[in-house]
Write a protein that holds these residues in place. Structure first.
Motif, PDB file in Angstrom:
ATOM      1  N   GLN A   1      10.087  -9.919   7.360  1.00  0.00           N
ATOM      2  CA  GLN A   1       9.396  -8.643   7.254  1.00  0.00           C
ATOM      3  C   GLN A   1       8.524  -8.656   5.993  1.00  0.00           C
ATOM      4  N   TRP A   2       7.325  -8.100   6.108  1.00  0.00           N
ATOM      5  CA  TRP A   2       6.447  -8.005   4.950  1.00  0.00           C
ATOM      6  C   TRP A   2       5.891  -6.593   4.848  1.00  0.00           C
ATOM      7  N   SER A   3       5.525  -6.215   3.629  1.00  0.00           N
ATOM      8  CA  SER A   3       4.986  -4.882   3.376  1.00  0.00           C
ATOM      9  C   SER A   3       3.598  -4.984   2.775  1.00  0.00           C
ATOM     10  N   SER A   4       2.795  -3.978   3.041  1.00  0.00           N
ATOM     11  CA  SER A   4       1.443  -3.917   2.504  1.00  0.00           C
ATOM     12  C   SER A   4       1.186  -2.497   2.016  1.00  0.00           C
TER      13      SER A   4
ATOM     14  N   VAL B   1       1.955   2.831   2.934  1.00  0.00           N
ATOM     15  CA  VAL B   1       2.735   1.595   2.872  1.00  0.00           C
ATOM     16  C   VAL B   1       3.106   1.217   4.291  1.00  0.00           C
ATOM     17  N   ARG B   2       2.731  -0.012   4.680  1.00  0.00           N
ATOM     18  CA  ARG B   2       3.024  -0.511   6.029  1.00  0.00           C
ATOM     19  C   ARG B   2       4.048  -1.631   5.937  1.00  0.00           C
ATOM     20  N   THR B   3       4.953  -1.659   6.886  1.00  0.00           N
ATOM     21  CA  THR B   3       5.936  -2.729   6.978  1.00  0.00           C
ATOM     22  C   THR B   3       5.866  -3.305   8.377  1.00  0.00           C
ATOM     23  N   GLU B   4       5.743  -4.642   8.474  1.00  0.00           N
ATOM     24  CA  GLU B   4       5.623  -5.295   9.779  1.00  0.00           C
ATOM     25  C   GLU B   4       6.457  -6.562   9.819  1.00  0.00           C
TER      26      GLU B   4
END
Length: 158
Positions: A93-96, A83-86
């Motif tokens: 902020q968004w998560s992938s 899980v990436r948060t940028e």
């Protein structure tokens, strides 16, 4: 290592994107995973929330994904969840959620598939190349082809 290994079942949401890189081939696609539950009031199955994952495949798995995975197909994916948060320029902020796939296959509970083993490039080369002679030729100093056994003379130690 403490990695999160997952197995998800869903539908391919985007066409696989295949790339050849210096480190080897890679492919990625989006996978839609929708929870379903039985609604007692309506006496019917109802769709719940849909989660989207970016599935990454590398090496031979990437080649096979590019060859046979298409949008809309039901697949099973097993791999490591990341899980990436940028935060991007002035945006929120968004998560992938990404899955580094170890195995991908079609969901046979929802259809049929015809498996075909992938031909590796090395296998094609060895099929056309003659097999080397690995046996050592026999010495011809005895009538039956066996070498005569010679016992070494003792060495005096002084």
């Amino acid at each position: 290592m403490n990695e999160t290994i997952v197995c998800v079942v869903g539908n391919v949401a985007t066409a696989p994107v295949y790339r050849e890189a210096a480190a080897g081939p890679s492919a990625r696609f989006r996978l839609a995973v929708t929870a379903r539950y039985w609604d007692r009031e309506k006496s019917t199955w109802t769709d719940g929330h849909t989660n989207f994952f970016t599935v990454w495949a590398n090496r031979q798995l990437a080649v096979n994904v590019a060859a046979c995975v298409e949008v809309g197909q039901p697949v099973l994916v097993q791999g490591r969840l990341k899980v990436r948060t940028e935060v991007r320029d002035g945006q929120q902020q968004w998560s992938s959620a990404d899955i580094d796939a170890v195995a991908i296959g079609h969901d046979l509970s929802r259809g049929t598939a015809a498996f075909q083993r992938a031909v590796k490039p090395e296998a094609a080369l060895t099929a056309t190349r003659p097999e080397p002679a690995w046996e050592t030729p026999r010495p011809a100093d005895t009538p039956d082809g066996r070498a005569s056994q010679q016992v070494p003379e003792p060495v005096a130690v002084t």
